[in-house]
Design an enzyme around this catalytic site. Structure first.
Site, PDB file in Angstrom:
ATOM      1  N   ASP A 298       0.310  -2.579  11.948  1.00 57.31           N
ATOM      2  CA  ASP A 298       0.761  -3.059  10.627  1.00 57.31           C
ATOM      3  C   ASP A 298       1.008  -4.570  10.703  1.00 57.31           C
ATOM      4  O   ASP A 298       1.951  -5.028  11.353  1.00 57.31           O
ATOM      5  CB  ASP A 298       2.041  -2.324  10.224  1.00 57.31           C
TER       6      ASP A 298
ATOM      7  N   ASP B  99       4.512  -5.914   9.421  1.00 59.08           N
ATOM      8  CA  ASP B  99       5.617  -5.561  10.314  1.00 59.08           C
ATOM      9  C   ASP B  99       5.583  -6.382  11.598  1.00 59.08           C
ATOM     10  O   ASP B  99       6.621  -6.821  12.099  1.00 59.08           O
ATOM     11  CB  ASP B  99       5.578  -4.065  10.646  1.00 59.08           C
TER      12      ASP B  99
ATOM     13  N   ARG C  33       0.851  -1.179   0.000  1.00 59.67           N
ATOM     14  CA  ARG C  33       0.000   0.000   0.000  1.00 59.67           C
ATOM     15  C   ARG C  33       0.884   1.225   0.000  1.00 59.67           C
ATOM     16  O   ARG C  33       1.721   1.387   0.879  1.00 59.67           O
ATOM     17  CB  ARG C  33      -0.825  -0.042   1.285  1.00 59.67           C
TER      18      ARG C  33
ATOM     19  N   THR D 242      -0.906   7.507  -0.633  1.00 59.50           N
ATOM     20  CA  THR D 242      -2.233   7.437  -1.255  1.00 59.50           C
ATOM     21  C   THR D 242      -3.098   6.289  -0.744  1.00 59.50           C
ATOM     22  O   THR D 242      -4.294   6.255  -1.005  1.00 59.50           O
ATOM     23  CB  THR D 242      -2.088   7.246  -2.779  1.00 59.50           C
TER      24      THR D 242
END
Ligand code: PRP
Ligand code: URA
Length: 214
Positions: free
Chosen positions: A204, A207, A108, A112
């Site tokens: 995340d 991560d 991603r 944006t």
């Protein structure tokens, strides 16, 4: 387990899902525990998401007699979205050991929130009969929307999505584009924040899974 809303979303409604999801979300959870929790939840999702698979009779011999058993008859493709979708592959493959695995790489864009494809192993012809898209997070839904579009381009007619946590906004956008695809999730959370992260969410996923938080 329950179907929520008009759109095709199946949310796990099970004490085991609630228990393991809470451990997954917790900041105290280590990457190793995180991977384990994703695996447990993926198995619960996979059981639910495969209820409609087709079987053929299979004659077999037990130590006591012969009998008619069953085998899965459909050609199934598992499509993890890299990176975090990798965490769902092994548990799903344990349940579907004959499935094919086709990888799709997407990240991603941080500015944006749009998906950027960087790797695709999807073939151009001879589609599988059933496609299962794996990604733990459906936030804006952009990555999973693009993955499902790729499977449709390959010619897969029967597609389902397995995701651990989804945002309502993402599900809404996803079903505007793909109303024919059921999304199986452990939880539909509250909302997206201004950075398009799911709240309460888990942060995340890639991560936390791969211990790359900086
Ligand atoms: C995360 C996640 C999904 C995507 C969800 O991947 O694993 O693929 O974001 O967001 P969306 O619904 O708004 O598209 P990320 O881009 O962080 O890549 P990674 O898996 O490599 O960490
Ligand atoms: N991707 C993640 O890993 N987490 C989110 O909350 C949103 C996108």
């Amino acid at each position: 387990m329950q179907a929520t809303g008009k759109s095709r979303v199946v949310e796990l409604n099970h004490p085991l899902a609630a228990h393991h999801l809470s451990i997954l979300r917790d900041t105290k959870t280590t990457p190793s525990q995180f991977r384990n929790q994703v695996q447990l939840l993926s198995m619960l999702l996979a059981v639910k998401a495969t209820e409609d698979l087709e079987l053929v009779p299979h004659r077999l011999q037990t130590p006591l007699c012969s009998m008619d058993g069953h085998r899965i008859s459909q050609r199934i493709a598992i499509v993890p979205i890299l990176r975090a979708g990798l965490g769902l592959v092994d548990p799903v493959l344990r349940l579907l050991p004959d499935a094919e695995v086709w990888h799709l790489g997407m990240y991603r864009d941080e500015e944006t929130a749009q998906p950027v494809e960087y790797y695709s192993k999807l073939p151009a012809a001879d589609p599988a009969q059933v496609g299962m898209v794996l990604d733990p997070m459906l936030a804006t839904g952009g990555s999973i929307r693009a993955a499902v579009a790729a499977l449709k381009k390959w010619g897969v007619k029967n597609i389902r999505v397995l995701s651990v946590i989804a945002a309502p906004e993402g599900i809404e956008l996803f079903h505007r584009e793909h109303p024919d695809v059921t999304v199986y999730v452990a939880a539909v959370d509250q909302e997206l924040n201004s950075l398009k992260y799911i709240v309460p969410g888990l942060g995340d996923a890639g991560d936390r899974m791969f211990n790359t938080i900086r």
